[in-house]
Write an enzyme that holds these catalytic residues in place. Structure first.
Site, short mmCIF file in Angstrom:
data_model
loop_
_atom_site.label_atom_id
_atom_site.label_comp_id
_atom_site.label_asym_id
_atom_site.label_seq_id
_atom_site.Cartn_x
_atom_site.Cartn_y
_atom_site.Cartn_z
N ARG A 135 71.50 12.19 5.05
CA ARG A 135 71.04 12.30 6.53
C ARG A 135 71.37 10.86 7.08
O ARG A 135 71.37 10.89 8.19
CB ARG A 135 69.36 12.77 6.44
CG ARG A 135 68.86 12.93 7.76
CD ARG A 135 67.72 13.52 7.82
NE ARG A 135 67.89 15.00 7.80
CZ ARG A 135 67.88 15.96 9.02
NH1 ARG A 135 68.03 15.32 10.09
NH2 ARG A 135 68.07 17.26 8.59
N GLU B 176 59.57 14.48 13.48
CA GLU B 176 60.42 13.17 13.17
C GLU B 176 61.04 12.48 14.43
O GLU B 176 61.31 11.27 14.35
CB GLU B 176 61.25 13.40 11.99
CG GLU B 176 60.77 13.91 10.68
CD GLU B 176 61.92 14.58 9.64
OE1 GLU B 176 62.28 15.56 10.03
OE2 GLU B 176 62.09 13.92 8.65
N1 MTE Z 1 52.25 14.54 11.90
C1 MTE Z 1 51.08 13.80 11.30
N2 MTE Z 1 49.99 13.84 11.90
N3 MTE Z 1 50.98 13.76 9.87
C2 MTE Z 1 52.13 13.90 9.13
O1 MTE Z 1 51.91 13.80 8.06
N4 MTE Z 1 54.58 14.33 9.02
C3 MTE Z 1 55.94 14.15 9.94
C4 MTE Z 1 55.77 15.08 11.27
N5 MTE Z 1 54.63 14.34 11.80
C5 MTE Z 1 53.34 14.11 9.99
C6 MTE Z 1 53.43 14.27 11.13
C7 MTE Z 1 56.98 14.58 9.18
S1 MTE Z 1 57.60 13.54 7.90
C8 MTE Z 1 57.42 15.79 9.24
S2 MTE Z 1 59.01 16.48 8.65
C9 MTE Z 1 56.86 16.93 10.29
O2 MTE Z 1 55.76 16.23 10.77
C10 MTE Z 1 56.41 18.06 9.45
O3 MTE Z 1 55.87 18.90 10.14
P1 MTE Z 1 56.55 19.98 11.25
O4 MTE Z 1 57.90 20.42 10.62
O5 MTE Z 1 55.56 21.13 11.28
O6 MTE Z 1 57.09 19.27 12.47
MO1 MOS Z 2 59.44 14.87 6.71
S1 MOS Z 2 60.07 13.21 5.84
O1 MOS Z 2 60.96 15.69 6.74
O2 MOS Z 2 58.17 15.32 5.30
#
Ligand code: MTE
Ligand code: MOS
Length: 772
Positions: free
Chosen positions: A312, A715
């Site tokens: 990535r 992300e």
């Molecule tokens: N937001 C919060 N509040 N807490 C989290 O741990 N993780 C992030 C993002 N936002 C996270 C977050 C990461 S690394 C990812 S991959 C995505 O949320 C995962 O959730 P989604 O696929 O539902 O967006």
């Molecule tokens: Mo998010 S780094 O893909 O859990």
């Protein structure tokens, strides 16, 4: 017109989060006879294990079990991708902090005391502690990924201008508020019930089954919510779940394993730090003609997800720019440090930051505003739109986003004001930078792009939903509930969100790659559509219209001028012996990638954003603040603008933490010395930009067929923070009165001060500059 989706609805647990009543694993009522676990960690970076003596630990009153890898009845290898990751050290320890033995005792203090009584003797082996050393010795976890188009070396050689250099990008601890924690509870017939803070319940299920030597059907994993995951619980929750399960099996009693903060930081993987080397050739306008980029990641002792993370990084090293002749090579280095893992952006931020830095250097070399050079290199709409992995970008909205942010941030005027300010202010300097984000959505491992959901309608008209996605604060549960409510035409309070469980939806992917809502939202929509179809068949004769004409809205089922309450139709369906349970499934279409040739369409679509950040630096101390940030981020037709705004703000601030203040520091014995909030600083409310303006792009549906035309948001906004780091670089250039500024990340005040001093020295020594 929709009534539930696209609305700024608060997080389903918002009130509970604030009141402290949301239950995390450690808040759950403890089962009868619960034992507490503790770990004995290696105190060597690389050593052969000569002996492990558990006797003193076992002799301590209250200790129920002490285990090593010898006590694993099944297969001890819990590697998610490439074999070779034993649940407890096997024969050797490969980093300082690796779990060697585990204890279960009647209380936590006793377990921890016993863990310190485990006697391990070692014979030290040579340890590789840096990326450079790993590259020199070709200590790699997997074959490198190379992308290649045209002849980069030739294009650089022929270019009117060239630059080359090296850059370091630091790692980052996840610092989730809830650390790693699992409870394992033995049930009848050798079954194991796991409650675990994990982004990947199915993988925990698989690996617990593997170490126990049981089929997957004997293990159930439940996760209602995590107190943050950020990628740190994608693979790495599994080890602690497995250890809890092994101790539970051994003792026949429930076992809880919860790491304390120091242990969590020492023994779990982080964002990969990177070493970057670049050669770039460009024309007078700063347009890149040839680009050769090396990205080397510190993978740590084991592969974990490093392969996909390096991929990535390589995929995002184009950032938002067309690179005509290009070679990008990514290395996953094996070092004797903790095994690094997923972290928001998954390598993308490192790849993008590298190239944004190079663009900044090009601009400074040519004495141009970096903004101009960015615009000169930006991907085109209909030409210059093919990535180095040969995916054609069809949904580029960056030109419009740049126009919008230039206007809303008043960029040109502020640029001038800052230049004037800097000319008059000798020791306090301002900087401003504007950077784009283009982030590819989909797991680059194609088969992971699948999801399942289970939707149940009860005969009173209330609805329960379950899907493979996990909730970590990002608002996935409320989004999926909105989708189901919208599809069934009922109010959101008719929908009960339930904990993610492997016995409701099997074989799920991690909630990661920002794809949680895209995948699980679609799966849940499919299940809800199926149920709606069945209810329409029931309602059709009652309303006297064909099923296709029936509308589900506002808790009513209507057609032909008549309407029935949804609950009544559900009740009638039950009486008519119609099934009110449906499972839904979704697999992302149109994606593929061939690693060997470096070609394909790994991403279903891209999410975009732009940010302008302003910083002010005290040149005596290197201290700084962010005075203003304007963010503009694309969520397609946002499923929930309130949640998405939170993700944009939170992602940006977490990104600023990575690039500016969060510093991991290992000593020459491979010990992490920054393993507590006393020495490792994450941003707090005080570190927010004083003037913080965050906007979602309006009125742009995702051209891809995503759930309600939304875009993933978890992300991508993280990378908006690159503008903050480069705003500091801009201020440093002003302070040093030179264009040549070297600024590694994290740009801590110390590093900013050193960068100013180094740049000043270089400015005074034109001969060394020319020699370079
Ligand atoms: N937001 C919060 N509040 N807490 C989290 O741990 N993780 C992030 C993002 N936002 C996270 C977050 C990461 S690394 C990812 S991959 C995505 O949320 C995962 O959730 P989604 O696929 O539902 O967006
Ligand atoms: Mo998010 S780094 O893909 O859990």
């Amino acid at each position: 017109m929709t009534s539930v989706v696209h609305k700024p609805i608060r997080h389903d647990s918002a009130a509970k989060h604030v009141a402290g009543t949301a239950r995390y694993i450690d808040d759950l009522p403890e089962p009868e006879g619960l034992l507490h676990a503790a770990l004995c960690l290696s105190d060597r970076a690389h050593a052969k294990i000569l002996s492990i003596d558990l006797s003193a630990a076992l002799a301590l009153p209250g200790v129920a079990a002490a285990i090593t890898v010898q006590d694993v009845p099944g297969d001890p290898d819990i590697a998610p991708v490439i074999k070779g990751e034993p649940v407890l050290a096997k024969g050797v320890v490969e980093f300082h902090g690796q779990p060697v033995a585990a204890i279960a005792a009647t209380d936590l203090a006793t377990a921890r005391r016993a863990a310190r009584l485990v006697r391990v003797t070692y014979e030290d082996l040579p340890a590789i502690l840096s990326i450079e050393e790993a590259l020199d010795k070709q200590s790699l976890l997997m074959p490198p990924l190379g992308l290649k188009r045209g002849d980069a070396a030739g294009a650089i050689a022929r270019a009117p201008h060239k630059l080359s250099g090296e850059l370091r990008l630091g790692g980052q601890d996840h610092f989730y508020l809830e650390g790693q924690v699992s409870i394992a509870e033995p049930r009848e017939d050798g079954d194991m019930m796991m409650r675990c803070s994990t982004q990947h319940p199915s993988e925990v299920q698989k690996l617990v089954a593997r170490v126990l030597g049981r089929p997957m059907h004997a293990v159930t994993v439940e996760c209602r919510r995590m107190g943050g995951g950020f990628g740190g619980k994608e693979t790495q929750a599994a080890q602690f779940a497995c250890i809890a399960a092994l101790l539970a099996l051994r003792t026949g009693r429930p076992v809880k394993l919860r790491l304390d903060r120091d242990e969590d930081m020492i023994t779990t993987g982080k964002r990969h730090d990177f070493l970057v080397r670049y050669d770039v050739g460009f024309d007078d306008a700063g347009r890149i003609l040839g680009y050769d980029l090396m990205l080397a990641a510190r993978g740590g002792w084991a592969a974990d997800l490093t392969g996909a993370i390096v991929d990535r990084a390589v995929f995002h090293a184009d950032s938002s720019y067309y690179l005509p002749d290009v070679t990008i090579t990514g290395y996953g280095c094996k070092t004797n440090t903790v095994s690094n893992t997923a972290f928001r952006g998954f390598g993308g931020p490192q790849g993008m930051a590298a190239t944004e830095y190079v663009i900044d250097e090009i601009a400074r070399h040519l004495d141009r505003d970096p903004l101009e050079v960015r615009l000169a290199n930006l991907y085109g709409r209909d030409d210059r739109n093919v990535t180095p992995y040969f995916q054609t970008i069809r949904d580029n909205i960056l030109p419009e986003l740049f126009d919008e942010i230039l206007a809303s941030s008043d960029y040109k005027k502020r640029r001038q004001e800052i230049d004037t300010f800097n000319a008059q202010s000798p020791h306090v300097k301002k900087g401003l930078a504007i950077t784009p984000v283009k982030f590819g959505i989909s797991f680059t491992t194609t088969f992971l792009n699948q999801a399942g959901a289970l939707v149940l309608i009860y005969e009173d008209g209330s609805v329960q939903i379950n899907h493979g996605g996990t909730e970590m604060g990002q608002g996935l549960y409320v989004k999926v509930a909105q989708v189901v409510a919208e599809t069934l035409g009922v109010a959101l309070d008719k929908i009960r969100i339930t904990a993610t469980r492997t016995d409701k939806v099997p074989n799920t992917s991690a909630t990661a790659a920002s794809s949680g809502a895209d995948l699980n939202g679609k799966a849940a929509e499919h299940a809800a559509l199926d149920l709606r179809g069945r209810l329409a068949q029931v309602a059709a004769p009652l309303l006297g219209v064909p099923a296709e004409q029936i509308v589900f809205r506002d808790d009513m089922v209507s057609g032909g001028g008549k309407a029935l309450p949804f609950a009544e139709v559900a009740h009638k369906a039950w009486l008519a012996r119609v099934s009110l349970a449906a499972s839904g499934f979704y697999a992302t279409p149109d994606i593929h990638f061939d690693r060997a040739s470096g070609r394909g369409n790994p991403f279903y679509y891209f999410a975009y954003g732009v940010a302008a950040t302003e910083a002010i630096v005290d040149c005596f101390t290197g201290e700084y603040r962010f005075t203003r940030a304007d963010l503009l981020h694309d969520c397609g037709n946002s499923l929930n603008p309130a949640i998405d705004l939170g993700q944009v703000e939170g992602g940006y601030v977490q990104g600023l933490g990575w690039l500016t203040m969060e510093e991991l520091w290992w000593d020459d014995r491979g010990r992490l010395r920054t393993h507590a909030p006393s020495t490792y600083k994450i941003p707090t409310a005080r570190d927010l930009p004083a003037d913080f303006r965050v906007k979602l792009v309006h009125g742009r549906a995702n051209p891809a067929q995503t759930v309600y035309r939304s875009k993933a948001v978890g992300e991508p906004p993280f990378m908006l923070a690159i503008s903050g780091w480069l705003a500091l670089k801009d201020a440093i250039a002003a302070a040093a009165g030179t264009s040549l500024v070297h600024l590694d990340a994290p740009a801590t005040p110390e590093r900013v001060l050193l960068a100013i001093e180094a740049a000043k020295r270089q400015a005074k020594a034109p001969t060394t500059m020319a020699a370079k």
